[in-house]
Enzyme design. Sequence first.
Site, PDB file in Angstrom:
ATOM      1  N   SER A  87       0.755  -1.173  -0.048  1.00 56.08           N
ATOM      2  CA  SER A  87       0.127   0.055   0.126  1.00 56.08           C
ATOM      3  C   SER A  87       0.557   1.238   0.268  1.00 56.08           C
ATOM      4  O   SER A  87       0.040   2.335   0.170  1.00 56.08           O
ATOM      5  CB  SER A  87      -0.922  -0.232   1.077  1.00 56.08           C
ATOM      6  OG  SER A  87      -2.060  -0.765   0.968  1.00 56.08           O
ATOM      7  N   TYR A 173     -10.837   1.998   5.483  1.00 57.25           N
ATOM      8  CA  TYR A 173      -9.582   1.808   4.629  1.00 57.25           C
ATOM      9  C   TYR A 173      -9.687   0.726   3.352  1.00 57.25           C
ATOM     10  O   TYR A 173     -10.336  -0.360   3.635  1.00 57.25           O
ATOM     11  CB  TYR A 173      -8.428   1.437   5.314  1.00 57.25           C
ATOM     12  CG  TYR A 173      -7.117   1.457   4.452  1.00 57.25           C
ATOM     13  CD1 TYR A 173      -6.305   2.631   4.046  1.00 57.25           C
ATOM     14  CD2 TYR A 173      -6.625   0.167   4.203  1.00 57.25           C
ATOM     15  CE1 TYR A 173      -5.065   2.467   3.545  1.00 57.25           C
ATOM     16  CE2 TYR A 173      -5.343   0.177   3.540  1.00 57.25           C
ATOM     17  CZ  TYR A 173      -4.655   1.202   3.191  1.00 57.25           C
ATOM     18  OH  TYR A 173      -3.468   1.039   2.609  1.00 57.25           O
TER      19      TYR A 173
END
Length: 382
Positions: A87, A173
Amino acid sequence: MHFNKTLMALTCVLCWAGPALAQTIENEAALKTAVSQQVSTLMQQQQIPGMAVAVLWQGKTFFYSFGQADVATKKAVTPDTLFELGSISKTFAGVIGAMALERGDIKLTDPVAKHWPALTGKQWQPINMQHLATYTAGGLPLFMPDDVTDKASLLNYYQQWQPEYAPGTQRVYANSSIGLFAHLAVAAGGKGYAEVFRKLTADLQMPSTYLQVPKTAQAQYAWGYKEGKPVRIGTGVLLDEAGGVKASVRDLATWLQANLQPEKVTDPLLRAGIAKTQQRYAKSEQMYQGLGWEMLDYPVSLADLTAMTAPEFVAGTAATVLVPPAPAVANSWVHKTGATGGFGAYAAFIPSRQIGIVLLANQRYPNALRVEVAYKVLENLK
């Protein structure tokens, strides 16, 4: 199940009695000793095969390599070994999206459907590009379902998806949120994501940063490890944007330096885009959401930092979208974690102090431990 995962993560952190906070680091020798002590202990306790570390300090970059990139052949990690960033890829997506904002290709207030007219579901009418960029669209999933394999199935998925929360009220998220933001931002300018990504890395002289590792660089590509078995990431829809970057610690240090000092970036559009990512677009508890990057006011405690990476925070927390976005704040701890099945990564920097750190490992391990090692190094730099 969620409680059990959280408990396991906390147990992993608590069972690692890491080195006490190091002495003040005043010179290069002390830095090398501090990094070696922290990383060696971490690797031993977590059984990590290899790590590459970069520290940005006093206008210089220091590289440290530990262990093996390939256990079977005993190939050593070097500053040029390629690791999967997971990420941390979102920080590239953030800059690319910010460049589209700067060009005027998109606006944060644009409804998502403006840039994807086929998205006709009523649930999308109140959702805008800022919601996608800040994970506040209403509860999009972290990962795409396995049956989403092309644009048609991607559209079908988003059309069928129903939000759990009102837009702008909850941060959940999700790769499927910022991934779509970056994809649509690039498409609005008439280009593909890979094309824009290649130009960005070329402009910053990052020759060892890839979405797909070419044959010519395969020898530098580390194996990741999961339960002792070698693994590497595959491909997937929106994966380039949300988690597919591979890079050396040398290149990622260059990336951090550009984010520490965007004013020194030559290309004006890229310079503006990098600066824009560190503005504050939403707030959730003590964390401010940038474009890709996440920020906390500095000075900050280790407990507050690790709380922002805890599974329960990532899974969903009340949020406020900031309209207009708040300016960037130099006194910030700016960071991003990243992981794939066989890799764990972390990058952090403090603009007001002009320091930063990159930790790349070829095994996944708890986010809290990544933050702890970085904190113990950065907080002791004189």
